[in-house]
Design a protein around this motif. Structure first.
Motif, PDB file in Angstrom:
ATOM      1  N   LEU A   1       0.842  -1.130   0.012  1.00 30.56           N
ATOM      2  CA  LEU A   1       0.010  -0.189   0.026  1.00 30.56           C
ATOM      3  C   LEU A   1       0.811   1.331  -0.154  1.00 30.56           C
ATOM      4  N   LEU A   2       2.104   1.171  -0.024  1.00 31.09           N
ATOM      5  CA  LEU A   2       3.038   2.407   0.044  1.00 31.09           C
ATOM      6  C   LEU A   2       3.000   3.249  -1.214  1.00 31.09           C
TER       7      LEU A   2
ATOM      8  N   ALA B   1      -8.260  -3.432   1.550  1.00 30.67           N
ATOM      9  CA  ALA B   1      -7.990  -2.751   2.621  1.00 30.67           C
ATOM     10  C   ALA B   1      -9.129  -1.549   3.182  1.00 30.67           C
ATOM     11  N   PRO B   2      -9.132  -1.371   4.480  1.00 34.60           N
ATOM     12  CA  PRO B   2     -10.063  -0.064   4.723  1.00 34.60           C
ATOM     13  C   PRO B   2      -9.833   1.144   4.050  1.00 34.60           C
ATOM     14  N   GLN B   3     -10.470   1.847   3.920  1.00 35.48           N
ATOM     15  CA  GLN B   3     -10.280   3.178   3.454  1.00 35.48           C
ATOM     16  C   GLN B   3      -9.364   4.211   4.286  1.00 35.48           C
TER      17      GLN B   3
ATOM     18  N   VAL C   1     -11.739   3.763  -3.348  1.00 31.81           N
ATOM     19  CA  VAL C   1     -11.659   3.252  -4.445  1.00 31.81           C
ATOM     20  C   VAL C   1     -10.424   2.359  -4.533  1.00 31.81           C
ATOM     21  N   ILE C   2      -9.356   2.952  -4.239  1.00 24.86           N
ATOM     22  CA  ILE C   2      -7.846   2.233  -4.314  1.00 24.86           C
ATOM     23  C   ILE C   2      -7.934   1.058  -2.990  1.00 24.86           C
ATOM     24  N   ALA C   3      -8.509   1.517  -2.052  1.00 24.23           N
ATOM     25  CA  ALA C   3      -8.194   0.954  -0.748  1.00 24.23           C
ATOM     26  C   ALA C   3      -8.896  -0.453  -0.730  1.00 24.23           C
TER      27      ALA C   3
END
Length: 484
Positions: free
Chosen positions: A356-357, A405-407, A398-400
């Motif tokens: 997620l970086l 993953a959570p927002q 959208v991405i998370a």
């Protein structure tokens, strides 16, 4: 004479009038409504719009094992709170898990550090359990894993025994980054943000060394079980003394720049935004607790700085000002790499998952571009951060969710560059240590709170605006829960 007999008049046979059922139903709906006005809302309906909508309910003897299900839900909630989740995320996870395991008649009450679950079956004995959260830690990677576990439970792929085992594994799993890397990342974050707000390379180096020193002292105090209030005050004292020493030896640095670079990690900016988000989402008690905790942190910072300034004055040093406004003057092509570096550094400090970086860095860069162009268009210091927060809220959801993953693990690191806590610190410093400018300090606190409210509301608004983009099967939200 023959009497006349009246002849009855026979009217033609007419079909009896039939009531117009459609018109009657429309009239009833207009007068009465679809549901009785006093009917309570089913708690499972709280999942509408969340990532856990339409859970797969596991059919079985749910009532006989209700105690174990509630205990698992409480342990899950405690873990999420410890890892930094918001109240809404915790509540939806509890509802989704208990509904998936067959418990629908539950009530959830969440405060700042406790969770209560009540299960009252119609013909059974009510069960009420309480769990208190007594410690917190930075572990966004663990929060992502908990999110994945809840998603698997909701889709019906994990039984309760397996869920217990996976949750234990998540709790015992080490964090993705070692302690020395976290300390270095915190120092790099402070140095990068000093560059963003207009500091020189020398000022960035001073901020880097100051945070490394303050971080080690804070770690030692933490091992001694010193309360966080005094740890924060002592850390801000060290940072201010570094600024005082630089000023006394005529180092070409602004004292306010040194202090700003040193206390950036101490400022509870994310906690303030989370408090406003909880208030907007309907958790006033949790929001109040977080607001109180945040303002205590501000008080500790101001206290440490005040003690350092008084100590410097007693030693014969000149009075310095650490609350001067800081205006960045670097070009955009220099600021953007610094924003990217600061975002990656704060992600490492928050123990975000490695995968997620880069996405979080991209969201932060887009958000900063929205903020920059908003300022260029003349939106001002209140609407430009709100615009950037809306953009970040949309992209983060959208991405998370697409990455499992959570927002908040994407949104919170991406809004740090807005520096919502730095303005409150300056206002509290002016109001506390310069009584003649108390009115100016009060106005500054009001303006800072307006900006914080705009940022938090923008993130929540962006999250809600992005819901249609992340609903893969929107029609399923209106259907009944499926059963295996």
């Amino acid at each position: 004479m023959i009497p006349r007999v009246p002849i009855p008049v026979v009217s033609p046979l007419l079909p009896p009038s039939r009531p117009n059922r459609a018109a009657r139903n429309v009239l009833r709906r207009l007068v009465q409504g679809e549901t009785p006005p006093t009917a309570p809302m089913n708690i499972v309906e709280r999942l509408a719009g969340s990532p856990y909508a339409n859970p797969m309910i596991q059919v079985g003897k749910a009532d006989e094992s209700a105690r174990k299900t509630i205990d698992f839900a409480l342990r899950l909630a405690e873990t999420m709170f410890r890892y930094g989740a918001g109240a809404l995320e915790v509540e939806t996870s509890i509802i989704a898990v208990t509904a998936a395991f067959g418990l629908r008649n539950i009530e959830v009450d969440i405060t700042n550090q406790s969770v209560i679950i009540n299960y009252a079956h119609r013909d059974g004995v009510p069960i009420t359990l309480l769990r208190v959260v007594r410690s917190w830690t930075n572990n966004y990677a663990g929060l992502v894993q908990v999110h994945e576990l809840v998603t698997d439970i909701v889709t019906g792929g994990v039984a309760r025994a397996e869920a217990y085992r996976r949750l234990d594994t998540i709790i015992k799993r080490p964090k993705p980054f070692p302690r020395w890397m976290v300390s270095l990342a915190e120092a790099v974050f402070a140095a990068a943000v000093v560059g963003v707000i207009g500091g020189s390379p020398f000022g960035m180096g001073v901020a880097l060394l100051t945070i490394l020193l303050a971080g080690q002292v804070a770690r030692v105090l933490g091992k001694w079980r010193v309360p966080d209030f005094f740890v924060t005050a002592f850390t801000s004292f060290i940072v201010t003394m570094v600024a005082v020493v630089c000023f006394m030896v005529h180092v070409p640095l602004s004292p306010s720049m040194v202090v700003a670079g040193g206390i950036l990690l101490l400022l509870p900016s994310g906690r303030l935004v989370s408090a406003v988000q909880d208030a907007i989402n309907g958790f006033p008690v949790t929001a109040s607790g977080r607001f109180l905790s945040a303002f205590l942190t501000f008080g500790a910072i101001v206290a440490g700085i005040a003690v350092a300034l008084v100590a410097a004055a007693m030693l014969g040093g000149d009075r310095i000002t650490v609350a001067e406004p800081i205006v960045g003057a670097l070009p955009l092509y220099v600021i953007l790499p610094l924003v990217a570096l600061a975002t990656v550094a704060i992600c490492i400090a928050e123990q975000t998952s490695v995968r997620l970086l880069v996405p979080t860095m991209a969201v932060a860069l887009v958000g900063y571009m929205a903020y920059y162009f908003g300022m260029q268009l003349g939106l001002g210091g209140r609407f430009a951060p709100a615009l950037a927060a809306v953009v970040i809220g949309i992209l983060a959801r959208v991405i998370a969710l697409r990455l499992g993953a959570p927002q908040l693990v994407v949104a919170v690191p991406s809004i740090i560059f807005l520096l919502v806590g730095l303005s409150i610190f300056r206002a509290m410093f002016v109001m506390t240590l310069t009584p003649g400018d108390s009115v100016t300090g009060a106005v500054g606190i009001f303006n800072a709170l307006v900006v914080i409210l705009a940022v938090a509301a923008g993130v929540v608004l962006g999250d809600n605006m992005a819901r249609p983009l992340t609903r893969t099967n929107g029609h399923k939200d209106r259907r009944r829960n499926r059963r295996r």
